[in-house]
Design a protein around this motif. Structure first.
Motif, PDB file in Angstrom:
ATOM      1  N   PRO A   1      45.452 113.154  35.748  1.00  0.00           N
ATOM      2  CA  PRO A   1      46.614 114.124  36.614  1.00  0.00           C
ATOM      3  C   PRO A   1      47.987 113.519  35.350  1.00  0.00           C
ATOM      4  O   PRO A   1      48.183 112.917  35.163  1.00  0.00           O
ATOM      5  N   SER A   2      49.146 114.760  35.979  1.00  0.00           N
ATOM      6  CA  SER A   2      50.347 114.231  35.502  1.00  0.00           C
ATOM      7  C   SER A   2      51.422 115.329  35.959  1.00  0.00           C
ATOM      8  O   SER A   2      51.051 116.450  36.907  1.00  0.00           O
ATOM      9  N   SER A   3      52.602 114.601  36.504  1.00  0.00           N
ATOM     10  CA  SER A   3      54.110 115.230  37.200  1.00  0.00           C
ATOM     11  C   SER A   3      54.569 115.592  35.753  1.00  0.00           C
ATOM     12  O   SER A   3      54.846 116.958  35.309  1.00  0.00           O
ATOM     13  N   ARG A   4      55.334 114.461  35.701  1.00  0.00           N
ATOM     14  CA  ARG A   4      56.387 114.215  34.809  1.00  0.00           C
ATOM     15  C   ARG A   4      56.424 115.072  33.282  1.00  0.00           C
ATOM     16  O   ARG A   4      56.720 116.058  32.688  1.00  0.00           O
ATOM     17  N   THR A   5      54.870 114.442  32.894  1.00  0.00           N
ATOM     18  CA  THR A   5      54.849 114.717  31.309  1.00  0.00           C
ATOM     19  C   THR A   5      54.152 115.970  31.524  1.00  0.00           C
ATOM     20  O   THR A   5      54.358 117.212  30.065  1.00  0.00           O
ATOM     21  N   PHE A   6      54.081 116.765  32.061  1.00  0.00           N
ATOM     22  CA  PHE A   6      53.174 117.873  32.526  1.00  0.00           C
ATOM     23  C   PHE A   6      54.073 119.058  32.290  1.00  0.00           C
ATOM     24  O   PHE A   6      54.558 120.227  31.979  1.00  0.00           O
TER      25      PHE A   6
ATOM     26  N   MET B   1      47.979 117.734  24.833  1.00  0.00           N
ATOM     27  CA  MET B   1      47.135 117.728  25.818  1.00  0.00           C
ATOM     28  C   MET B   1      47.094 115.674  26.238  1.00  0.00           C
ATOM     29  O   MET B   1      47.242 114.733  25.287  1.00  0.00           O
ATOM     30  N   ARG B   2      46.385 115.527  27.174  1.00  0.00           N
ATOM     31  CA  ARG B   2      46.099 114.052  28.165  1.00  0.00           C
ATOM     32  C   ARG B   2      45.234 114.279  27.902  1.00  0.00           C
ATOM     33  O   ARG B   2      44.745 114.638  29.052  1.00  0.00           O
ATOM     34  N   THR B   3      45.102 112.673  27.770  1.00  0.00           N
ATOM     35  CA  THR B   3      42.832 112.516  28.559  1.00  0.00           C
ATOM     36  C   THR B   3      42.772 111.269  28.538  1.00  0.00           C
ATOM     37  O   THR B   3      43.507 110.422  28.482  1.00  0.00           O
TER      38      THR B   3
ATOM     39  N   HIS C   1      61.123 103.231  34.029  1.00  0.00           N
ATOM     40  CA  HIS C   1      60.450 103.186  34.982  1.00  0.00           C
ATOM     41  C   HIS C   1      59.828 104.541  34.063  1.00  0.00           C
ATOM     42  O   HIS C   1      60.340 105.568  34.409  1.00  0.00           O
ATOM     43  N   PRO C   2      58.817 104.567  33.365  1.00  0.00           N
ATOM     44  CA  PRO C   2      57.661 105.891  33.302  1.00  0.00           C
ATOM     45  C   PRO C   2      57.560 106.929  34.666  1.00  0.00           C
ATOM     46  O   PRO C   2      57.220 107.480  34.239  1.00  0.00           O
ATOM     47  N   LEU C   3      57.788 105.956  35.810  1.00  0.00           N
ATOM     48  CA  LEU C   3      57.685 106.403  36.760  1.00  0.00           C
ATOM     49  C   LEU C   3      55.524 107.362  36.448  1.00  0.00           C
ATOM     50  O   LEU C   3      55.215 107.639  35.197  1.00  0.00           O
ATOM     51  N   PRO C   4      55.379 107.598  37.769  1.00  0.00           N
ATOM     52  CA  PRO C   4      55.157 107.375  39.054  1.00  0.00           C
ATOM     53  C   PRO C   4      55.090 106.129  39.341  1.00  0.00           C
ATOM     54  O   PRO C   4      54.489 104.926  39.130  1.00  0.00           O
TER      55      PRO C   4
HETATM   56  N1   CP Z   1      55.122 108.831  32.810  1.00  0.00           N
HETATM   57  C1   CP Z   1      54.202 110.346  33.000  1.00  0.00           C
HETATM   58  O1   CP Z   1      53.320 109.978  32.380  1.00  0.00           O
HETATM   59  O2   CP Z   1      54.275 110.084  34.286  1.00  0.00           O
HETATM   60  P1   CP Z   1      53.308 111.621  34.830  1.00  0.00           P
HETATM   61  O3   CP Z   1      51.977 111.036  34.568  1.00  0.00           O
HETATM   62  O4   CP Z   1      53.947 112.407  35.951  1.00  0.00           O
HETATM   63  O5   CP Z   1      53.177 111.965  33.910  1.00  0.00           O
END
Ligand code: CP
Length: 368
Positions: free
Chosen positions: A96-101, A148-150, A318-321
């Motif tokens: 899952p990702s919001s920001r990075t995606f 890619m994120r894994t 903060h990198p968030l979330p």
């Molecule tokens: N900081 C970060 O990687 O956020 P996401 O998981 O929302 O991509």
């Protein structure tokens, strides 16, 4: 031995060495493979924070500043959109990702790349048993870059090696791999720090405190490493003992002669810090259900009391979330940098993508 071949403008190729041997190479031997063969010092694959030195970090920050300025006017935005309109990027996010995606997607849109995405391996043919290697080869048949994120440590590096040894090598950007690396997050974190202290004497001689789940937070490992590129930046790690920063991070700091401290006192650390980098408890990595919930994390939250202790030029990041590590009452304080930090991610990722495709000089020299 690594044998580099060059073909086209953006190609780097590795041959005659297996992945296990490659993986164990010291960074300096890997570096030529990670760089654009025709533009030494420019990233081709972005896999680990260690591949970025200070000169490259400052170049990317300057390029990000330039892109955000050019993008302010309609003419400038249209110029940027034309630069990579002939390229396509695949966003392959099996975590899952919001920001990075979204920031990578927005960065591609700024530069005119068209994009495709897989956000759940269950919707791709991996579900039918296709190997990751074959999946990546499939993406490379249609696209010019893979972001890619894994959940698997080192997978981006392995896939980059696979592609670099294939008939269609294309660059890979690691958008988060397992618990080990999140290099583009570290780029945006450093970019945020550089901007925050730009008119206040820079990053030199600063103290950065990391707080929270430092054991499993990949952003901490990547940022801790990048900070070693800056003169006399002291690092403080504040966490419950169960979640303290792992030895491999400290080994790098020791080897580089970086001053650091471990602590469980956020208030004391805050009063001595130029930047406090909060992180969330990463309970998705729990081996036993409820493992994280049994750890007392109550002292590792930033709220109104901590805000009073932060120096007036300090920043909260903060990198968030986030969950409850930073109280919402801090959000409107001018030192709260996390929203700007998130937006900075779009600009620095646009800079990284532009540089990867060899457009750094063109953008810096354009008339906008
Ligand atoms: N900081 C970060 O990687 O956020 P996401 O998981 O929302 O991509």
């Amino acid at each position: 031995m690594i044998i580099m071949e060059s073909e086209g403008n953006e190609m780097a190729r590795l041959t005659s060495i297996g992945f296990k041997d490659f993986q164990n190479l010291p960074l300096e031997d890997k570096r030529p493979y990670l760089e654009n063969w025709n533009l030494p010092g420019t990233p081709y694959h972005t896999l680990i924070a260690q591949q970025f030195d200070r000169a490259l970090l400052e170049r990317l920050a300057a390029l990000a500043n330039r892109i955000r300025f050019i993008n302010k006017s309609r003419e400038g935005a249209l110029y940027l959109k034309g630069l990579l309109a002939h390229k396509r990027a695949m966003l392959y996010f099996s975590q899952p990702s919001s920001r990075t995606f979204l920031s990578h997607l927005a960065a591609c849109q700024i530069l005119g790349l068209t994009t495709g995405s897989v956000r759940d391996a269950a919707t791709s043919s991996e579900f039918k048993g296709e190997s990751k290697e074959d999946s990546i080869r499939t993406f490379s048949s249609y696209f010019d870059m893979i972001i890619m994120r894994t959940p698997e440590k080192g997978l981006a590096e392995q896939m980059a090696w696979e592609l670099s040894n294939s008939d269609r090598p294309i660059p890979i950007i690691n958008a988060g791999s397992g618990k080990d690396q999140h290099p583009t997050q570290a780029l945006l974190d450093v970019y945020t720090l550089l901007r925050s202290f730009e008119t206040k004497g820079g990053l030199k001689n600063r103290t950065v405190t990391f707080c929270g789940d430092l054991l499993r937070g990949r952003t901490v490992r990547s940022l801790s490493y990048l900070l070693t590129n800056f003169e006399n930046v002291r690092q403080v790690f504040v966490a419950p003992k169960e979640l303290q920063v792992p030895e491999d991070v400290l080994d790098i700091l020791k080897a580089k002669g970086v001053s650091y401290a471990l602590s469980d006192n956020l208030r004391e650390a805050t009063s001595l810090s130029d930047a406090v980098y909060m992180t969330r408890i990463q309970d998705e990595w729990d081996k036993d259900k409820g493992e994280s919930a049994r750890i007392d994390t109550s002292k590792f939250k930033f709220g109104a009391e901590e805000l009073k202790l932060l120096p007036k030029d300090g920043v909260i990041m903060h990198p968030l979330p986030r969950r409850d590590e930073i109280a919402t009452c801090c959000d409107h304080d001018p030192r709260a940098m996390y929203w700007r930090q998130m937006r900075n991610g779009m600009w620095i990722r646009a800079a990284l993508i532009a540089a990867t495709f060899g457009y750094e000089r063109e953008i810096l020299g354009c008339g906008y």
